[in-house]
Every structure is written in structure tokens, then in C-alpha cells.
Design a protein around this motif. Structure first.
Motif, PDB file in Angstrom:
ATOM      1  N   ALA A  13     -45.557 -12.340 -44.767  1.00 45.14           N
ATOM      2  CA  ALA A  13     -44.521 -11.335 -44.956  1.00 45.14           C
ATOM      3  C   ALA A  13     -44.618 -10.693 -46.329  1.00 45.14           C
ATOM      4  CB  ALA A  13     -43.139 -11.968 -44.748  1.00 45.14           C
ATOM      5  N   THR A 108     -39.823 -14.077 -49.554  1.00 49.33           N
ATOM      6  CA  THR A 108     -40.744 -14.378 -48.457  1.00 49.33           C
ATOM      7  C   THR A 108     -41.566 -15.607 -48.833  1.00 49.33           C
ATOM      8  OG1 THR A 108     -42.335 -12.803 -49.404  1.00 49.33           O
ATOM      9  CG2 THR A 108     -40.914 -11.998 -47.632  1.00 49.33           C
ATOM     10  N   LEU A 291     -33.142  -6.907 -42.129  1.00 47.19           N
ATOM     11  CA  LEU A 291     -33.886  -7.734 -43.080  1.00 47.19           C
ATOM     12  C   LEU A 291     -33.242  -7.787 -44.458  1.00 47.19           C
ATOM     13  CD1 LEU A 291     -37.538  -6.739 -42.043  1.00 47.19           C
ATOM     14  CD2 LEU A 291     -36.087  -8.568 -41.146  1.00 47.19           C
ATOM     15  N   ALA A 307     -37.739 -12.041 -45.180  1.00 46.74           N
ATOM     16  CA  ALA A 307     -38.504 -11.938 -43.930  1.00 46.74           C
ATOM     17  C   ALA A 307     -39.390 -13.162 -43.789  1.00 46.74           C
ATOM     18  CB  ALA A 307     -39.355 -10.659 -43.931  1.00 46.74           C
ATOM     19  N   SER A 311     -36.715 -16.924 -43.564  1.00 44.97           N
ATOM     20  CA  SER A 311     -35.488 -16.182 -43.259  1.00 44.97           C
ATOM     21  C   SER A 311     -34.849 -16.633 -41.948  1.00 44.97           C
ATOM     22  CB  SER A 311     -35.791 -14.681 -43.166  1.00 44.97           C
ATOM     23  OG  SER A 311     -36.600 -14.397 -42.042  1.00 44.97           O
ATOM     24  N   THR A 313     -33.342 -14.722 -39.449  1.00 50.11           N
ATOM     25  CA  THR A 313     -33.185 -13.345 -38.996  1.00 50.11           C
ATOM     26  C   THR A 313     -32.760 -13.306 -37.528  1.00 50.11           C
ATOM     27  OG1 THR A 313     -34.908 -12.614 -40.531  1.00 50.11           O
ATOM     28  CG2 THR A 313     -34.336 -11.119 -38.724  1.00 50.11           C
ATOM     29  N   GLN A 336     -42.244  -7.987 -39.533  1.00 50.74           N
ATOM     30  CA  GLN A 336     -41.104  -7.884 -40.439  1.00 50.74           C
ATOM     31  C   GLN A 336     -41.527  -7.381 -41.810  1.00 50.74           C
ATOM     32  OE1 GLN A 336     -39.225 -11.733 -40.436  1.00 50.74           O
ATOM     33  NE2 GLN A 336     -38.446 -11.534 -38.349  1.00 50.74           N
ATOM     34  N   LEU A 340     -39.934  -4.207 -43.468  1.00 47.99           N
ATOM     35  CA  LEU A 340     -39.220  -4.445 -44.709  1.00 47.99           C
ATOM     36  C   LEU A 340     -39.645  -3.433 -45.770  1.00 47.99           C
ATOM     37  CD1 LEU A 340     -38.539  -8.002 -46.098  1.00 47.99           C
ATOM     38  CD2 LEU A 340     -38.786  -6.052 -47.589  1.00 47.99           C
ATOM     39  N   TYR A 356     -34.897  -4.765 -37.096  1.00 50.91           N
ATOM     40  CA  TYR A 356     -36.090  -5.400 -36.531  1.00 50.91           C
ATOM     41  C   TYR A 356     -35.821  -5.776 -35.081  1.00 50.91           C
ATOM     42  CZ  TYR A 356     -39.879  -8.681 -35.705  1.00 50.91           C
ATOM     43  OH  TYR A 356     -40.973  -9.333 -35.172  1.00 50.91           O
TER      44      TYR A 356
END
Length: 443
Positions: A13, A108, A291, A307, A311, A313, A336, A340, A356
Motif C-alpha cells: 500500500a 501503511t 481510506l 490502507a 487498516s 477498512t 487501496q 489513496l 474504495y
């Protein structure tokens, strides 16, 4: 003034966020900095093939400084985050810790192996989460063949050296044990002293099935296929102890194994719990579909993004993952990261940001040379053509054409020459021979 964008972690990411930002940002619009202790991004789906000698280790990693031309790289770890003051503490690989101010932060940090307090695991097992671990597994396996070949048949130590245990029946575990089993079968041609029956492989899985990402029918086919190839699969079984390499299973079965590979789950990096970022119940940074990092009540934090594996998410697709969140895999991290970067640029310019929402491409796994499985919805492909799909997909998915050429070139070379079975286990103590013969001043 150019905004300062700090990316914490240079894995999937983080790398893709920086890569995309370089393409989207205008000159002088922002300064991007990425912090990671390693100078490369490892392509994790290739780790089982690295461990089995099908891919050279350096071909499975992407050097950030080669492909991120306008991103500043700091070799070190972020050991503290204070988003209230928009500063982080960076502990470099060499030197004293220092503070770094930012305008936008991208968390990340990826994930690490999640283990349980089982006796012997911390001291004897090895993960399959880094390129270094994959190389060590390959060298240990070949080294064990060398050592076992000199021992008398039937000896306990010979049996121990030729026994491999993989804990965890997800994609990582199944691909690892399948590739190692395939690699071992190829090694037998070079070691006439060792027979197929002497090489023993155990897969230990606590659940009643393997590979939950595919259908039950496909999972059952994999079990039958690997059993036929000599892998003993223990379902509904937990590892009770691995003390000194002596394996004890919850079923009461015991045996000794020199090579123990742990693939039973991942977790976010624990240091995140010590920051002022909102953290979910399992240690993930709380994120939104756009994100952005948010509070538990869904209030977004200005200038904070997350991300990938680190994460939490929400998965708003038509086929959400377990718990309604995106599962930790490469598909999500790559997509992602790209979104992002777009959202950060849009936010800097006062434009709208997107959520996303992905379309599942399916799941594909390599099960050793010439065997694989592919699942997309109810459609499943098994055997040789699934293996080709696995190699084609991942060969194209690794970032940059430079890496793609190296990977495909290696596969072509192995088609004609076979896998490279050279063992360079001694590289783990590179100064041993030099130290042994080096002259020293007399006392």
C-alpha cells in the motif's frame, strides 16, 4: 508552501501510494517522504516460490529508490505518532531518533506474523512473511538434505531433518507446503541416498477445512491432491507444543520436525496501540471506505489516511469479507494504495474523494510446479491451467516491467534448466570462515 506527505511503511500500500502520487502531483505541490527500515517492497505472493527455488529472491522484491524518483526515502522505523501535533518520531537504522513534522500522514505499516504462546514456537519456528524468511526456509531444507544424506537410514536425527511442519491452512500455508513438497520431490533426483518415503510433510490446521477463500469443493480437491503427493493434512487439529522441535498435536500425535513454518495468521504492528490514532479491537487503524482514518464514531481525522493490512477498512462491495472489512491481502493493498493517492491529491486540491469499492477478481494459488487452483465465484479451475493462470497473474501483478522481465525470464530458464537447488545456507554466517583463519594480535 509544498505540503509534506509522510508515508509510514513501504510495503504494497505504501509503495503504490507513493508511486501513484509521483504521477499525479504537480511540480512543487507536495513533498512525499516514505519511512521503512528496508530499501525494498517484497512481493509476498512469490514467497512460497522463493522458498522452493522457482524464483530468485532478488526478483521478488522491488527497489524503491529505483522506481520512486521523486520520493524521499528514510531508512528507519516510525516509533511514535502524535497526530494531534502532526509529528512522528523516527528511529533511523543508524543514528539517534528525531521528530518529523507532516501535513498528511499515510499509515501503511502492513502486518506481521501473529503467533500464540505455544511452547517452542518463538524459539524454533520461522514465518513466511518476509523475503528473508523464504530464503532461510529454502536454505534450511536443502541443508537438511545434505546433513540427512550422511546419516544412517532409520536414525531418529535423519527422520527429524527430513520432516517439515507447516502450521496454518490458509493460502499462505497451503502454497508453502505445496511448493516445498514439490521442491523436495525435485531434490530427490540429486540425493539418491534419500527416498521419497523418508520425506514427511505435515500441515496443521485448527479449523475443519483449508483455504476459506475458495469453495468447499475446491478445498477438498486440494486436500486430496496434496495427500496424494505425500502431505499429511491434520484438520480440526491444534499445535500444542514444538519445544526443541518435538511436535505435539491436540490429537495426541507426536513426532519430531526440524523445519517448522508458521503461517497461521497476521496482525498489525503492535506499536500502533501506543499512538493517538483510533485503533480497532484487533489492533488495526480505523479507516473509512474513502481510506481516511476515522474515530470509532466515524468522524474523519483531517490529513490522516490508512490502507492495506494495517487498516480496518469497511468492505462495501457486493461480496464483503469477514466482519464486513477488507481482508488482508495483496489485491486490496494494491488497489487501496492507488485510490489513496488519488484521494490525497483530490483533498489537496479541494476536490471530492472516492470510496474504495472493489470487484473481487477471485483467488488463485500455486500448488507446486504444474499444479494450481483458481476460484472466481462458482467457477473453479484446477490443475495445470490454474497453475498457468497463477503464474500469469502474479507475473504481471508485480510492479514495474523491469521486475516482470526478471521473473518471467527466470521461469523460462527453469523450464529448460530446472530449478536451482544450490544451497547457500552459510550466507547467514558470512564471516565464519574469515574469522576462523584470521590472524589476531598476540596477547
Amino acid at each position: 508552501m509544498a505540503k509534506k506527505i509522510l508515508i509510514v511503511g513501504g510495503g504494497y500500500a505504501g509503495f503504490y501510494t507513493a508511486w501513484k502520487l509521483e504521477k499525479l502531483l504537480r511540480a512543487g505541490e507536495a513533498e512525499v517522504t516514505i519511512v521503512d527500515p528496508l530499501p525494498y517492497m517484497a512481493y509476498l505472493p512469490f514467497l512460497p516460490e522463493v522458498a522452493s527455488g522457482s524464483i530468485e529472491p532478488r526478483h521478488a522484491v522491488v527497489a524503491r529508490r529505483r522506481h520512486l524518483n521523486r520520493t524521499a526515502n528514510i531508512a528507519g522505523k516510525v516509533t511514535g505518532i502524535s497526530h494531534a501535533t502532526k509529528t512522528v518520531t523516527i528511529t533511523p537504522n543508524v543514528g539517534e531518533p528525531f521528530d518529523f513534522a507532516y501535513d498528511q500522514i499515510v499509515v501503511t505499516t502492513g502486518s506481521v506474523s501473529r503467533t500464540f504462546p505455544i511452547a517452542g514456537i518463538a524459539d524454533n519456528a520461522i514465518g513466511m512473511k518476509t523475503i528473508e524468511e523464504a530464503v532461510a526456509v529454502r536454505d534450511r531444507l536443502v541443508g537438511n538434505f545434505e546433513r540427512a544424506a550422511t546419516l544412517p537410514k532409520g536414525s531418529a536425527e535423519r527422520a527429524r531433518l527430513l520432516t517439515v511442519t507447516v502450521v496454518g491452512g490458509g493460502f499462505a500455508g497451503i502454497e508453502t507446503i505445496s511448493e516445498l513438497r514439490s521442491f523436495t520431490t525435485a531434490l530427490l533426483r540429486r540425493y539418491p541416498e534419500i527416498t521419497f518415503d523418508e520425506t514427511v510433510f505435515h500441515l496443521v490446521e485448527a479449523m475443519g477445512r483449508i483455504m476459506p477463500e475458495v469453495s468447499q469443493e475446491t478445498a477438498d480437491w486440494v486436500v486430496k491432491d496434496q495427500t496424494r503427493r505425500g502431505v499429511q493434512i491434520h484438520l480440526d487439529t491444534q499445535l500444542s507444543s514444538a519445544l526443541d522441535g518435538k511436535i505435539e498435536l491436540s490429537t495426541g500425535e507426536t513426532y519430531e520436525s526440524d523445519l517448522i513454518v508458521w503461517t497461521a495468521g497476521v496482525m498489525p504492528r503492535p506499536f500502533l496501540r501506543g499512538t493517538d490514532l483510533p485503533i480497532g479491537p484487533r489492533g488495526h487503524v480505523i479507516g473509512s471506505p474513502s481510506l481516511r482514518i476515522t474515530t470509532e464514531d466515524g468522524v474523519p481525522l483531517e490529513g490522516a489516511w490508512t490502507a492495506g493490512d494495517t487498516s480496518q477498512t469497511p468492505d462495501i462491495s457486493s461480496t464483503p469479507g469477514p466482519g464486513g472489512f477488507c481482508v488482508p491481502n495483496a489485491q486490496h493493498a494494491v488497489r487501496q494504495g492507488k485510490l489513496l493517492a488519488k484521494n490525497i491529491v483530490a483533498d489537496l486540491r479541494g476536490e471530492g474523494i472516492a470510496e474504495y469499492n472493489h470487484k473481487n477478481l477471485g483467488a488463485v494459488a500455486g500448488l507446486g510446479v504444474n499444479t494450481g487452483v483458481f476460484q472466481s465465484g462458482k467457477f473453479a479451475l484446477k490443475g495445470y491451467f490454474a497453475w498457468l493462470a497463477h503464474r500469469f497473474y502474479h507475473g504481471l501483478a508485480i510492479p514495474s516491467w523491469e521486475r516482470k522481465w526478471r521473473v518471467f525470464g527466470g521461469w523460462v530458464g527453469h523450464f529448460f534448466l530446472g530449478r536451482d537447488t544450490v544451497n547457500i545456507e552459510a550466507v547467514q554466517q558470512p564471516r565464519a570462515i574469515f574469522e576462523e583463519f584470521a590472524s589476531r594480535p598476540k596477547a
